[in-house]
Design a protein around this motif. Sequence first.
Motif, PDB file in Angstrom:
ATOM      1  N   LEU A   1       0.830  -1.209   0.000  1.00 28.86           N
ATOM      2  CA  LEU A   1       0.000   0.000   0.000  1.00 28.86           C
ATOM      3  C   LEU A   1       0.861   1.254   0.000  1.00 28.86           C
ATOM      4  O   LEU A   1       0.583   2.220  -0.731  1.00 28.86           O
ATOM      5  CB  LEU A   1      -0.927  -0.002   1.215  1.00 28.86           C
ATOM      6  CG  LEU A   1      -1.853   1.201   1.364  1.00 28.86           C
ATOM      7  CD1 LEU A   1      -2.757   1.350   0.147  1.00 28.86           C
ATOM      8  CD2 LEU A   1      -2.686   1.075   2.632  1.00 28.86           C
ATOM      9  N   HIS A   2       1.936   1.263   0.797  1.00 34.10           N
ATOM     10  CA  HIS A   2       2.834   2.427   0.839  1.00 34.10           C
ATOM     11  C   HIS A   2       3.492   2.649  -0.522  1.00 34.10           C
ATOM     12  O   HIS A   2       3.564   3.784  -1.017  1.00 34.10           O
ATOM     13  CB  HIS A   2       3.924   2.218   1.902  1.00 34.10           C
ATOM     14  CG  HIS A   2       3.397   2.091   3.293  1.00 34.10           C
ATOM     15  ND1 HIS A   2       2.838   3.150   3.972  1.00 34.10           N
ATOM     16  CD2 HIS A   2       3.338   1.030   4.135  1.00 34.10           C
ATOM     17  CE1 HIS A   2       2.456   2.757   5.181  1.00 34.10           C
ATOM     18  NE2 HIS A   2       2.758   1.472   5.300  1.00 34.10           N
ATOM     19  N   LEU A   3       3.947   1.568  -1.128  1.00 34.78           N
ATOM     20  CA  LEU A   3       4.617   1.677  -2.421  1.00 34.78           C
ATOM     21  C   LEU A   3       3.637   2.116  -3.507  1.00 34.78           C
ATOM     22  O   LEU A   3       3.963   2.966  -4.345  1.00 34.78           O
ATOM     23  CB  LEU A   3       5.237   0.324  -2.784  1.00 34.78           C
ATOM     24  CG  LEU A   3       6.054   0.258  -4.065  1.00 34.78           C
ATOM     25  CD1 LEU A   3       7.225   1.231  -4.008  1.00 34.78           C
ATOM     26  CD2 LEU A   3       6.567  -1.165  -4.283  1.00 34.78           C
ATOM     27  N   ALA A   4       2.435   1.566  -3.465  1.00 35.14           N
ATOM     28  CA  ALA A   4       1.434   1.907  -4.483  1.00 35.14           C
ATOM     29  C   ALA A   4       1.049   3.377  -4.410  1.00 35.14           C
ATOM     30  O   ALA A   4       0.860   4.035  -5.442  1.00 35.14           O
ATOM     31  CB  ALA A   4       0.201   1.028  -4.307  1.00 35.14           C
ATOM     32  N   ARG A   5       0.934   3.904  -3.208  1.00 36.05           N
ATOM     33  CA  ARG A   5       0.604   5.322  -3.055  1.00 36.05           C
ATOM     34  C   ARG A   5       1.686   6.203  -3.662  1.00 36.05           C
ATOM     35  O   ARG A   5       1.388   7.218  -4.288  1.00 36.05           O
ATOM     36  CB  ARG A   5       0.414   5.652  -1.578  1.00 36.05           C
ATOM     37  CG  ARG A   5      -0.901   5.144  -1.002  1.00 36.05           C
ATOM     38  CD  ARG A   5      -0.966   5.351   0.492  1.00 36.05           C
ATOM     39  NE  ARG A   5      -2.273   4.980   1.031  1.00 36.05           N
ATOM     40  CZ  ARG A   5      -2.523   4.838   2.328  1.00 36.05           C
ATOM     41  NH1 ARG A   5      -1.547   5.007   3.227  1.00 36.05           N
ATOM     42  NH2 ARG A   5      -3.730   4.515   2.732  1.00 36.05           N
ATOM     43  N   ALA A   6       2.942   5.788  -3.477  1.00 38.65           N
ATOM     44  CA  ALA A   6       4.039   6.562  -4.064  1.00 38.65           C
ATOM     45  C   ALA A   6       4.016   6.468  -5.592  1.00 38.65           C
ATOM     46  O   ALA A   6       4.177   7.473  -6.292  1.00 38.65           O
ATOM     47  CB  ALA A   6       5.374   6.050  -3.532  1.00 38.65           C
ATOM     48  N   LEU A   7       3.773   5.278  -6.114  1.00 36.14           N
ATOM     49  CA  LEU A   7       3.775   5.091  -7.566  1.00 36.14           C
ATOM     50  C   LEU A   7       2.661   5.870  -8.246  1.00 36.14           C
ATOM     51  O   LEU A   7       2.808   6.349  -9.370  1.00 36.14           O
ATOM     52  CB  LEU A   7       3.617   3.609  -7.903  1.00 36.14           C
ATOM     53  CG  LEU A   7       4.820   2.719  -7.601  1.00 36.14           C
ATOM     54  CD1 LEU A   7       4.447   1.255  -7.775  1.00 36.14           C
ATOM     55  CD2 LEU A   7       5.989   3.075  -8.502  1.00 36.14           C
ATOM     56  N   GLY A   8       1.549   6.010  -7.555  1.00 39.51           N
ATOM     57  CA  GLY A   8       0.413   6.708  -8.140  1.00 39.51           C
ATOM     58  C   GLY A   8       0.484   8.209  -8.045  1.00 39.51           C
ATOM     59  O   GLY A   8      -0.324   8.920  -8.647  1.00 39.51           O
ATOM     60  N   HIS A   9       1.456   8.728  -7.290  1.00 37.19           N
ATOM     61  CA  HIS A   9       1.526  10.175  -7.091  1.00 37.19           C
ATOM     62  C   HIS A   9       2.935  10.712  -7.281  1.00 37.19           C
ATOM     63  O   HIS A   9       3.352  11.668  -6.633  1.00 37.19           O
ATOM     64  CB  HIS A   9       1.033  10.533  -5.682  1.00 37.19           C
ATOM     65  CG  HIS A   9      -0.402  10.174  -5.448  1.00 37.19           C
ATOM     66  ND1 HIS A   9      -0.786   8.945  -4.970  1.00 37.19           N
ATOM     67  CD2 HIS A   9      -1.534  10.880  -5.664  1.00 37.19           C
ATOM     68  CE1 HIS A   9      -2.105   8.910  -4.888  1.00 37.19           C
ATOM     69  NE2 HIS A   9      -2.587  10.045  -5.302  1.00 37.19           N
ATOM     70  N   LEU A  10       3.692  10.099  -8.189  1.00 35.50           N
ATOM     71  CA  LEU A  10       5.040  10.586  -8.452  1.00 35.50           C
ATOM     72  C   LEU A  10       4.993  11.930  -9.164  1.00 35.50           C
ATOM     73  O   LEU A  10       4.068  12.230  -9.918  1.00 35.50           O
ATOM     74  CB  LEU A  10       5.816   9.587  -9.313  1.00 35.50           C
ATOM     75  CG  LEU A  10       6.224   8.276  -8.629  1.00 35.50           C
ATOM     76  CD1 LEU A  10       6.957   7.391  -9.613  1.00 35.50           C
ATOM     77  CD2 LEU A  10       7.092   8.529  -7.425  1.00 35.50           C
ATOM     78  N   ASN A  11       6.023  12.705  -8.910  1.00 34.86           N
ATOM     79  CA  ASN A  11       6.147  13.983  -9.612  1.00 34.86           C
ATOM     80  C   ASN A  11       6.157  13.719 -11.121  1.00 34.86           C
ATOM     81  O   ASN A  11       6.962  12.920 -11.604  1.00 34.86           O
ATOM     82  CB  ASN A  11       7.468  14.656  -9.191  1.00 34.86           C
ATOM     83  CG  ASN A  11       7.587  16.064  -9.714  1.00 34.86           C
ATOM     84  OD1 ASN A  11       7.192  16.347 -10.846  1.00 34.86           O
ATOM     85  ND2 ASN A  11       8.131  16.952  -8.899  1.00 34.86           N
ATOM     86  N   PRO A  12       5.275  14.371 -11.888  1.00 31.76           N
ATOM     87  CA  PRO A  12       5.211  14.109 -13.331  1.00 31.76           C
ATOM     88  C   PRO A  12       6.547  14.207 -14.058  1.00 31.76           C
ATOM     89  O   PRO A  12       6.775  13.501 -15.028  1.00 31.76           O
ATOM     90  CB  PRO A  12       4.238  15.180 -13.835  1.00 31.76           C
ATOM     91  CG  PRO A  12       3.351  15.437 -12.657  1.00 31.76           C
ATOM     92  CD  PRO A  12       4.264  15.343 -11.463  1.00 31.76           C
ATOM     93  N   CYS A  13       7.447  15.057 -13.578  1.00 26.54           N
ATOM     94  CA  CYS A  13       8.728  15.206 -14.267  1.00 26.54           C
ATOM     95  C   CYS A  13       9.598  13.963 -14.104  1.00 26.54           C
ATOM     96  O   CYS A  13      10.563  13.757 -14.837  1.00 26.54           O
ATOM     97  CB  CYS A  13       9.482  16.435 -13.755  1.00 26.54           C
ATOM     98  SG  CYS A  13      10.086  16.291 -12.062  1.00 26.54           S
ATOM     99  N   ASN A  14       9.267  13.089 -13.110  1.00 31.88           N
ATOM    100  CA  ASN A  14      10.034  11.863 -12.906  1.00 31.88           C
ATOM    101  C   ASN A  14       9.334  10.633 -13.461  1.00 31.88           C
ATOM    102  O   ASN A  14       9.767   9.513 -13.242  1.00 31.88           O
ATOM    103  CB  ASN A  14      10.293  11.647 -11.403  1.00 31.88           C
ATOM    104  CG  ASN A  14      11.314  12.628 -10.866  1.00 31.88           C
ATOM    105  OD1 ASN A  14      12.143  13.128 -11.606  1.00 31.88           O
ATOM    106  ND2 ASN A  14      11.236  12.921  -9.580  1.00 31.88           N
ATOM    107  N   CYS A  15       8.228  10.838 -14.166  1.00 30.97           N
ATOM    108  CA  CYS A  15       7.400   9.709 -14.604  1.00 30.97           C
ATOM    109  C   CYS A  15       8.147   8.714 -15.478  1.00 30.97           C
ATOM    110  O   CYS A  15       7.843   7.526 -15.464  1.00 30.97           O
ATOM    111  CB  CYS A  15       6.166  10.213 -15.350  1.00 30.97           C
ATOM    112  SG  CYS A  15       4.814  10.593 -14.242  1.00 30.97           S
ATOM    113  N   ALA A  16       9.086   9.187 -16.259  1.00 30.12           N
ATOM    114  CA  ALA A  16       9.769   8.293 -17.196  1.00 30.12           C
ATOM    115  C   ALA A  16      10.889   7.496 -16.528  1.00 30.12           C
ATOM    116  O   ALA A  16      11.489   6.650 -17.171  1.00 30.12           O
ATOM    117  CB  ALA A  16      10.330   9.100 -18.358  1.00 30.12           C
ATOM    118  N   LEU A  17      11.175   7.734 -15.250  1.00 30.72           N
ATOM    119  CA  LEU A  17      12.335   7.119 -14.623  1.00 30.72           C
ATOM    120  C   LEU A  17      12.083   5.685 -14.159  1.00 30.72           C
ATOM    121  O   LEU A  17      12.705   4.755 -14.634  1.00 30.72           O
ATOM    122  CB  LEU A  17      12.818   7.983 -13.460  1.00 30.72           C
ATOM    123  CG  LEU A  17      13.353   9.366 -13.850  1.00 30.72           C
ATOM    124  CD1 LEU A  17      13.848  10.107 -12.620  1.00 30.72           C
ATOM    125  CD2 LEU A  17      14.487   9.237 -14.863  1.00 30.72           C
TER     126      LEU A  17
END
Length: 211
Positions: free
Chosen positions: A35-51
Amino acid sequence: GEEGIKAIAGALNSGKSSLKSLVIRTSSITAAGTLHLARALGHLNPCNCALLSILDLSSNNLGDDGVSHIGEALKSLDCPLQSLYLDRNRVTAAGAFMLASAIEVSARLTLLSLSCNNVGGSGAVSLISSSRVLTRLFLSSTNISRESSTAVCTAIRDSPSLQLVSLTLNDIQCHDSLELELRQRILMDPTSMFDLPYGAGDTPAIVPQSI
């Protein structure tokens, strides 16, 4: 463990992570940690989306609840994942259904591996049928029965995006007309490969021409 996954999620949330691949196998991660990891994955800074494009959580204890959390993250436009490995995680058909609903709306995920789970024929059909961007799907040893063969092979035939499907170590046998249609699709699209179990007489059910 759980504390480690919380720390990783915090690093992802910081917007300072440059991770492109995250592999956390055999680490006793449960649905709570996911759950903690999923929350982070769903709200990453858009500028880092491709990383962060690859996530491997194989051989943990996610279960259907943990997979559901990952599925919710995949539905986010900000989720960067392109390849997701969830092998050996006690996932059933219920978890496959939840992932399928996420795959339908995911704009980036092109590879999903759920081998060595108990998704069954109904779970496999839901995943295959939901793919729009997904090109590679691994479902080896997922308790797909011979009774589900026609439904699974038909879903593969009708999929608009899948190019590689692995269903080895399942009890699948396509009937002749479906097998012919899959062979014809391979001939029309040399990038396609449908890796089914061996059929009667120890001959492969589908023999890919190339990949």
